[in-house]
Scaffold this motif. Structure first.
Motif, mmCIF file in Angstrom:
data_model
loop_
_atom_site.group_PDB
_atom_site.id
_atom_site.type_symbol
_atom_site.label_atom_id
_atom_site.label_comp_id
_atom_site.label_asym_id
_atom_site.label_seq_id
_atom_site.Cartn_x
_atom_site.Cartn_y
_atom_site.Cartn_z
ATOM 1 N N THR A 328 0.696 -1.892 0.093
ATOM 2 C CA THR A 328 0.550 -0.165 0.168
ATOM 3 C C THR A 328 0.769 0.764 -0.076
ATOM 4 O OG1 THR A 328 -1.630 -1.757 0.903
ATOM 5 C CG2 THR A 328 -1.703 1.072 1.076
ATOM 6 N N VAL A 329 1.910 1.184 0.945
ATOM 7 C CA VAL A 329 3.062 2.214 0.985
ATOM 8 C C VAL A 329 3.376 2.888 -0.256
ATOM 9 C CG1 VAL A 329 5.021 3.396 2.210
ATOM 10 C CG2 VAL A 329 3.290 2.190 3.463
ATOM 11 N N GLY A 330 3.623 1.692 -0.901
ATOM 12 C CA GLY A 330 4.669 1.590 -2.852
ATOM 13 C C GLY A 330 3.651 2.468 -3.691
ATOM 14 N N ALA A 331 2.226 1.792 -3.422
ATOM 15 C CA ALA A 331 0.789 2.415 -3.504
ATOM 16 C C ALA A 331 0.771 3.920 -4.011
ATOM 17 C CB ALA A 331 -0.035 1.580 -3.993
ATOM 18 N N MET A 332 1.199 4.138 -2.685
ATOM 19 C CA MET A 332 1.277 5.794 -2.189
ATOM 20 C C MET A 332 2.143 6.441 -2.959
ATOM 21 S SD MET A 332 -0.259 5.260 1.563
ATOM 22 C CE MET A 332 0.185 7.426 1.929
ATOM 23 N N ARG A 333 2.977 6.065 -2.962
ATOM 24 C CA ARG A 333 4.486 6.753 -3.569
ATOM 25 C C ARG A 333 4.524 7.131 -4.772
ATOM 26 N NH1 ARG A 333 9.108 3.587 -0.434
ATOM 27 N NH2 ARG A 333 9.333 4.450 1.408
ATOM 28 N N GLN A 334 3.326 5.682 -5.804
ATOM 29 C CA GLN A 334 3.222 5.927 -7.743
ATOM 30 C C GLN A 334 1.835 7.146 -7.418
ATOM 31 O OE1 GLN A 334 3.017 2.508 -8.425
ATOM 32 N NE2 GLN A 334 4.249 1.841 -8.525
ATOM 33 N N THR A 335 1.257 7.876 -6.432
ATOM 34 C CA THR A 335 -0.264 9.034 -6.129
ATOM 35 C C THR A 335 -1.062 7.945 -6.433
ATOM 36 O OG1 THR A 335 0.610 9.033 -8.509
ATOM 37 C CG2 THR A 335 1.870 10.840 -6.524
ATOM 38 N N ARG A 336 -1.326 6.155 -6.367
ATOM 39 C CA ARG A 336 -2.216 6.352 -6.878
ATOM 40 C C ARG A 336 -3.766 6.917 -5.928
ATOM 41 N NH1 ARG A 336 -2.163 1.004 -8.773
ATOM 42 N NH2 ARG A 336 -4.272 1.352 -8.797
ATOM 43 N N ARG A 337 -4.618 7.016 -6.349
ATOM 44 C CA ARG A 337 -5.919 8.001 -5.766
ATOM 45 C C ARG A 337 -6.498 6.601 -4.644
ATOM 46 N NH1 ARG A 337 -10.081 9.482 -10.135
ATOM 47 N NH2 ARG A 337 -9.715 7.058 -10.327
ATOM 48 N N GLY A 338 -6.638 7.409 -3.323
ATOM 49 C CA GLY A 338 -7.417 6.372 -2.546
ATOM 50 C C GLY A 338 -6.579 5.845 -1.404
ATOM 51 N N VAL A 339 -5.746 5.715 -2.049
ATOM 52 C CA VAL A 339 -4.635 3.826 -1.174
ATOM 53 C C VAL A 339 -4.398 4.166 -0.028
ATOM 54 C CG1 VAL A 339 -2.417 2.798 -1.296
ATOM 55 C CG2 VAL A 339 -3.573 4.000 -3.616
ATOM 56 N N GLY A 340 -4.435 5.835 0.234
ATOM 57 C CA GLY A 340 -4.356 5.894 1.970
ATOM 58 C C GLY A 340 -5.249 5.329 2.949
ATOM 59 N N ILE A 341 -6.733 5.234 2.468
ATOM 60 C CA ILE A 341 -7.135 4.976 2.554
ATOM 61 C C ILE A 341 -7.279 3.115 3.539
ATOM 62 C CG2 ILE A 341 -9.792 3.472 2.872
ATOM 63 C CD1 ILE A 341 -10.907 5.499 0.720
ATOM 64 N N ILE A 342 -6.649 2.566 2.144
ATOM 65 C CA ILE A 342 -6.315 0.718 2.715
ATOM 66 C C ILE A 342 -4.582 1.136 3.627
ATOM 67 C CG2 ILE A 342 -5.491 -0.924 1.622
ATOM 68 C CD1 ILE A 342 -6.817 -0.532 -1.120
ATOM 69 N N ALA A 343 -3.971 1.920 3.537
ATOM 70 C CA ALA A 343 -3.065 2.115 3.870
ATOM 71 C C ALA A 343 -3.517 2.097 5.720
ATOM 72 C CB ALA A 343 -2.240 2.921 3.722
ATOM 73 N N ALA A 344 -4.455 3.044 6.204
ATOM 74 C CA ALA A 344 -5.279 3.365 6.898
ATOM 75 C C ALA A 344 -5.787 1.630 8.117
ATOM 76 C CB ALA A 344 -6.088 4.402 7.301
ATOM 77 N N GLY A 345 -6.188 1.562 7.030
ATOM 78 C CA GLY A 345 -7.156 0.010 7.444
ATOM 79 C C GLY A 345 -5.734 -1.308 7.986
ATOM 80 N N PHE A 346 -4.974 -1.630 7.233
ATOM 81 C CA PHE A 346 -3.956 -2.537 7.439
ATOM 82 C C PHE A 346 -2.824 -1.487 8.446
ATOM 83 C CE2 PHE A 346 -3.880 -3.417 2.534
ATOM 84 C CZ PHE A 346 -4.358 -4.429 2.974
ATOM 85 N N ALA A 347 -2.736 -0.355 8.783
ATOM 86 C CA ALA A 347 -1.931 0.116 10.191
ATOM 87 C C ALA A 347 -2.459 -0.376 11.190
ATOM 88 C CB ALA A 347 -1.804 1.503 9.517
ATOM 89 N N ILE A 348 -3.971 0.220 11.317
ATOM 90 C CA ILE A 348 -5.019 -0.214 12.501
ATOM 91 C C ILE A 348 -4.855 -1.709 12.290
ATOM 92 C CG2 ILE A 348 -6.990 -0.548 13.616
ATOM 93 C CD1 ILE A 348 -7.823 2.534 11.190
ATOM 94 N N ALA A 349 -4.446 -2.790 10.923
ATOM 95 C CA ALA A 349 -5.190 -3.798 11.432
ATOM 96 C C ALA A 349 -3.508 -4.435 12.638
ATOM 97 C CB ALA A 349 -4.764 -4.993 10.370
ATOM 98 N N LEU A 350 -2.203 -3.942 11.531
ATOM 99 C CA LEU A 350 -0.971 -4.245 12.106
ATOM 100 C C LEU A 350 -1.010 -4.299 13.273
ATOM 101 C CD1 LEU A 350 2.210 -5.739 11.581
ATOM 102 C CD2 LEU A 350 2.585 -3.380 10.913
ATOM 103 N N VAL A 351 -1.432 -3.119 13.816
ATOM 104 C CA VAL A 351 -0.469 -2.310 15.274
ATOM 105 C C VAL A 351 -1.494 -3.010 16.211
ATOM 106 C CG1 VAL A 351 -1.287 -0.109 16.735
ATOM 107 C CG2 VAL A 351 -0.394 0.291 14.293
ATOM 108 N N LEU A 352 -2.990 -3.486 16.614
ATOM 109 C CA LEU A 352 -3.645 -3.960 16.837
ATOM 110 C C LEU A 352 -3.357 -5.249 17.347
ATOM 111 C CD1 LEU A 352 -7.461 -3.029 15.640
ATOM 112 C CD2 LEU A 352 -6.251 -2.188 17.314
ATOM 113 N N LEU A 353 -2.664 -6.261 16.218
ATOM 114 C CA LEU A 353 -2.161 -7.436 16.183
ATOM 115 C C LEU A 353 -0.967 -7.645 16.894
ATOM 116 C CD1 LEU A 353 -2.416 -9.000 12.472
ATOM 117 C CD2 LEU A 353 -3.680 -9.912 14.133
ATOM 118 N N VAL A 354 0.553 -6.827 17.397
ATOM 119 C CA VAL A 354 1.172 -6.118 17.476
ATOM 120 C C VAL A 354 0.520 -6.651 18.831
ATOM 121 C CG1 VAL A 354 2.999 -5.009 17.688
ATOM 122 C CG2 VAL A 354 2.235 -5.314 15.888
#
Length: 738
Positions: A328-354
Motif C-alpha cells: 500500500t505504501v508503494g502504491a501511495m508513492r506512485q500517487t495512486r488515488r485513495g490508497v491512503g484508505i487501505i494504508a490506514a486500515g492495514f496500519a490499524i490491523a498491524l498495530v492491534l495485532l502487535v
C-alpha cells in the motif's frame, strides 16, 4: 485457541491442603470470583473397574496426577483408567448452590459420591471404538451429602488421534471446575460475547464477499475483486467454524472445524496479499511466494508443534499485514488515488495485532479484562480483522464512485455527439427521402408505361394466336360440316320418304292380307315407323349440330372497340325474348334490368360479347319457359340483367328463376357438345363457345351459381383495371366449383 479456558479459570482459590501423608484431602474454604479449578488432589489408576466409583474404595496406592495438563505431559495415562478426588467443603460453601463444569478431550463417566452424574461420549477398551465428547462446560448441579468428605470419580477412555496434534488444539486431558451460581452466569455471558463476536464477523465478511463478487461480475477485467472475494469468503468460513465450534460436541468434528478455521484464516491472508498485487499492478516477487511457504510452515507448527500455542498464527498474520502495508505504501508513492484508505486500515490491523501478540505473551490477564462488558481480547481482534477489509471495500467503493462520475461525464459527451450525429442523419434522411421519392416517381411512371406496352403486346399476341386458332378451327369445322351435310341430308330425306312409303303400304297392299298375316305385318310396320321416327329425330339433331359448327366457324373481326355494354345487353335481351315468342306466342316473361349509369365504354370485341350474351339470354328464357310449362301454381317467369363496375372489373349478371341446373352436371356445362336439353333443342356448343370468348380472348371469368328447381345465375367479369394491369384468369377449380 483453547488456552483462554485456562487463563479465565485462574487459581484464585484459597485451598487448605492437609499434608497428612498419602491420605491428603483438599479442603475448599471459600468460592473465589473465578470459581475453583480442580487441578490438585487427584489420584489416578489404570484399568477399568466400575467399583472404583464408590467412596469406600481405598485409593491410597493410586498415583497423584494433575488432569488439567495436556496429553503429551501425561505419559503415564493408559488407554482406560480412573481419576478420583477427595475434598471437603467449608460450612459456608455448603449453603451455596454449586455447579460442576467439565472440559475434556476424551470420553468419560463422572460419578459423585458413587452416583453417576453424566456420561460424555462412548467408552470402550478398544481405542478405535472410543467416541470422545466435548461437554463445553455445561453446568452440572452438585448435591453434597452429610458426610464431611466428598468423592468425585471419573472413568475415562482415550482416543489416540489426539496425541498427534499440538497442545494448542488439545490443551488439556480432563478439567473440572467448581462454580457458584454467579460464576455460571458470568461464564455463560462471556462465552456468548465471544460467540456473538465471531458470528458478527462471519456475517460481515460473508456480505463483503458477496459485494466483491458483484464487483467482479460487473467488471471481470478487474481480477483483484475475485481474489478479494476469495479472501473474505475464507475469513467468513474461519469465523463460521469458530462461532459454531462450541455447539459441536463430537470431538473429532470439533477438531476438524478448529483446524479448518485456522487454515482458512491464514490462507485468506495470503489471498488478500495476492489481491493487492493485482489491484496495484505489482509483479509478484520472492516475497509473495515466501508468504505461501511461511503459511505452510506456520500451519504445520500450529498443528503439530509443542508449547507454541497460537503464536505461529499471530506471527504469520503480522507478516501478512506488514506485506500488505508495504504494497500500500508503494502504491501511495506512485500517487495512486485513495490508497491512503487501505494504508490506514492495514496500519490499524498491524498495530492491534502487535498489541494482541505482546499481551498474549507477557500479560494475558489484561486480555481477559472487560471494558464496558466487552473483553479486551474482542476489542483487539474484532477491529484487527475487520479494518483491512473495510478499508479495501471503501477504496473500491470510492474508485467505483469516481469511475461512475467519469462515466457520467463521458455519457453526457456521447449524448451530445449522438444528438449532433442524429441531427445530421435526419438531414441526410430528409434529402435521401426526397431523392427516393423522385426516383420512385420516375420508376413508377416508366414501369407503368412498360406495363401498358407489355399488356397491349400480350393482348395483341393472344388475340392473334386466338384468331389463328379460331380461323383454323373455323376452317376445319366448316369443312367437316360441309362434308357431313350431304350424307346427313340424304339420311333425313330417306327417313321422310320411308315414312311416306310405309303410310302407302299400310293403306294399300297391307289391306289385302289375311287377318293373321295382316296383324303381324301391321305390328312390324309400327316398329319400323318408330325406328324411322327416331332416325328422323336424331338426324335433325345432327343437322342442328352442323349448323352450330358452321356458326362457330364464322370469323369475327377480333378487334376491340369501345362498347356500351348497357345498350348491348338491352339489345340482345329483347332479341332473344322475341325470338322465343316467335316460336311460342303464348310465352311471356318479366324482363328486369339494373344497368349502372356510369358504366362507360368498355373495350371488347362486340360481336363476340354479343354472341355470349345472346347465348346466356336464350338459355335463361328456355329455362323459365320449361318451368312455366310444368304448370306450377303462382309461378311468374322472370329474367334479370344487371351491370356494375368496380375498380378493376365490369360484371354482367344474368339471373333467371327457371328450372336450374342439376348439381351433378354443373362441372360439365362448359364442355363442347354437352347439353341438358332434349334431342333437337340444343347442340352443347353455346356455353363452350362463350367460355372461350370470355376467358381466352377477353381474359375474364365466367361463373355460374344455381340451385335446381329455383334459379340459375351466370356472372361475366371483364377486366377494365388500370392501364397496364394484366387481369388474372379464374382457375379451373373455381370454374368447376361455380
Amino acid at each position: 485457541m483453547k488456552a483462554y479456558t485456562l487463563l479465565l479459570l485462574a487459581l484464585l482459590v484459597r485451598v487448605a491442603l492437609a499434608q497428612a501423608g498419602p491420605e491428603a484431602v483438599v479442603t475448599f474454604e471459600q468460592m473465589p470470583p473465578d470459581g475453583l479449578l480442580l487441578s490438585s488432589g487427584w489420584k489416578y489408576h489404570p484399568g477399568d473397574n466400575r467399583a472404583w466409583a464408590t467412596p469406600q474404595v481405598n485409593d491410597q496406592g493410586w498415583q497423584a496426577i494433575n488432569p488439567t495438563l495436556c496429553l503429551r505431559q501425561l505419559p503415564q495415562l493408559a488407554p482406560t483408567g480412573w481419576l478420583r478426588l477427595r475434598f471437603r467443603v467449608a460450612p459456608q460453601l455448603r449453603r451455596q448452590a454449586l455447579a460442576l463444569r467439565v472440559y475434556q478431550y476424551a470420553a468419560s463417566e463422572v460419578y459423585f459420591n458413587g452416583q453417576l452424574l453424566q456420561r460424555y461420549g462412548s467408552l470402550s477398551a478398544q481405542p478405535a471404538n472410543v467416541q470422545p465428547f466435548w461437554p463445553n462446560g455445561e453446568p452440572i448441579e452438585l448435591t453434597l451429602n452429610e458426610q464431611p468428605e466428598q468423592v468425585l470419580a471419573v472413568r475415562y477412555a482415550l482416543w489416540p488421534g489426539f496425541q498427534q496434534f499440538s497442545d494448542f488444539f488439545v490443551p488439556m486431558f480432563f478439567q473440572a471446575h467448581l462454580d457458584g451460581l454467579s460464576q455460571v452466569v458470568e461464564q455463560d455471558q462471556r462465552e456468548a460475547t465471544y460467540k456473538t463476536s465471531d458470528m458478527l464477523l462471519f456475517g460481515l465478511f460473508l456480505l463483503l464477499s458477496m459485494l466483491h463478487l458483484a464487483f467482479f461480475l460487473y467488471n471481470p477485467a478487474q481480477r483483484a475483486n475475485l481474489y478479494f472475494t476469495l479472501y473474505t469468503l475464507a475469513v467468513a468460513i474461519s469465523f463460521c467454524c469458530t462461532g459454531f465450534l462450541d455447539e459441536v460436541h463430537r470431538l473429532k468434528v470439533r477438531l476438524g472445524l478448529d483446524v479448518l478455521s485456522y487454515v482458512a484464516l491464514q490462507t485468506g491472508g495470503v489471498l488478500a496479499v495476492h489481491a493487492l498485487y493485482c489491484l496495484f499492478g505489482v509483479r509478484r516477487t520472492a516475497v509473495y511466494y515466501g508468504l505461501w511457504a511461511v503459511n505452510g510452515v506456520s500451519l504445520g507448527l500450529l498443528l503439530y508443534g509443542h508449547e507454541l500455542s497460537w503464536y505461529p498464527t499471530v506471527a504469520f498474520m503480522v507478516l501478512v499485514s506488514a506485506e500488505q502495508l508495504r504494497l500500500t505504501v508503494g502504491a501511495m508513492r506512485q500517487t495512486r488515488r485513495g490508497v491512503g484508505i487501505i494504508a490506514a486500515g492495514f496500519a490499524i490491523a498491524l498495530v492491534l495485532l502487535v498489541v494482541f501478540a505482546f499481551l498474549a505473551r507477557f500479560n494475558q490477564p489484561v486480555l481477559q479484562a472487560q471494558v464496558l462488558s466487552v473483553p479486551v481480547h474482542t476489542l483487539l481482534t474484532f477491529p484487527a480483522f475487520l479494518s483491512p477489509v473495510l478499508a479495501i471495500s471503501l477504496f473500491l467503493a470510492r474508485q467505483f464512485a469516481l469511475d461512475s462520475r467519469l462515466l457520467k461525464i463521458k455519457l453526457n459527451q456521447v449524448r451530445l455527439l449522438s444528438e449532433q450525429t442524429l441531427t445530421q442523419q435526419r438531414e441526410k434522411q430528409v434529402l435521401l427521402a426526397q431523392q427516393n421519392e423522385t426516383l420512385e416517381r420516375q420508376v413508377q411512371q416508366r414501369t407503368a408505361a412498360l406495363q401498358r406496352t407489355l399488356y397491349h403486346l400480350q393482348t395483341t399476341q393472344d388475340q392473334l394466336v386466338q384468331s389463328e386458332k379460331m380461323a383454323s378451327l373455323g376452317e376445319l369445322t366448316a369443312g367437316i360440316a360441309h362434308e357431313i351435310q350431304n350424307p346427313l341430308n340424304f339420311v333425313n330425306n330417306f327417313a321422310d320418304v320411308a315414312i311416306e312409303l310405309l303410310a302407302e303400304l299400310r293403306e294399300g297392299p297391307l289391306q289385302g292380307l289375311p287377318a293373321p298375316d295382316h296383324d303381324y305385318a301391321h305390328e312390324l310396320l309400327g316398329e319400323l315407323a318408330l325406328t324411322l321416327d327416331k332416325i328422323h329425330t336424331h338426324g335433325h339433331r345432327a343437322d342442328a349440330i352442323v349448323r352450330g359448327m358452321l356458326e362457330h366457324s364464322r370469323a369475327s373481326t377480333g378487334q376491340r372497340q369501345p362498347t356500351n355494354l348497357n345498350a348491348l345487353c338491352d339489345e340482345y335481351l329483347h332479341l332473344a325474348y322475341h325470338g322465343l315468342r316467335a316460336k311460342d306466342p303464348r310465352f311471356s316473361a318479366a324482363l328486369l334490368t339494373d344497368f349502372e349509369p356510369g358504366l362507360g365504354l368498355i373495350e371488347v370485341v362486340p360481336q363476340d360479347i354479343g354472341r355470349v350474351l345472346l347465348n346466356l339470354f336464350n338459355n335463361a328464357f328456355y329455362a323459365v319457359h320449361k318451368r312455366q310449362q310444368q304448370g306450377e301454381q303462382g309461378y311468374l317467369p322472370e329474367v334479370r340483367v344487371r351491370t356494375q363496375r368496380t375498380d378493376d372489373t365490369v360484371q354482367v349478371t344474368v339471373r333467371d328463376n327457371g328450372t336450374g341446373i342439376p348439381a351433378s352436371v354443373v362441372d360439365k356445362i362448359y364442355q363442347p357438345f354437352f347439353t341438358t336439353k332434349p334431342a333437337g333443342e340444343g347442340t352443347g356448343l353455346g356455353l363452350s363457345l362463350s367460355y372461350d370468348i370470355i376467358t381466352k380472348i377477353h381474359r375474364g371469368t365466367l361463373r355460374v351459381d344455381t340451385q335446381e328447381g329455383q334459379y340459375t345465375k351466370f356472372i361475366v367479369s371483364l377486366p377494365v383495371g388500370q392501364e397496364g394491369e394484366v387481369p388474372a384468369q379464374l382457375s379451373s377449380d373455381e370454374n368447376s366449383s361455380s
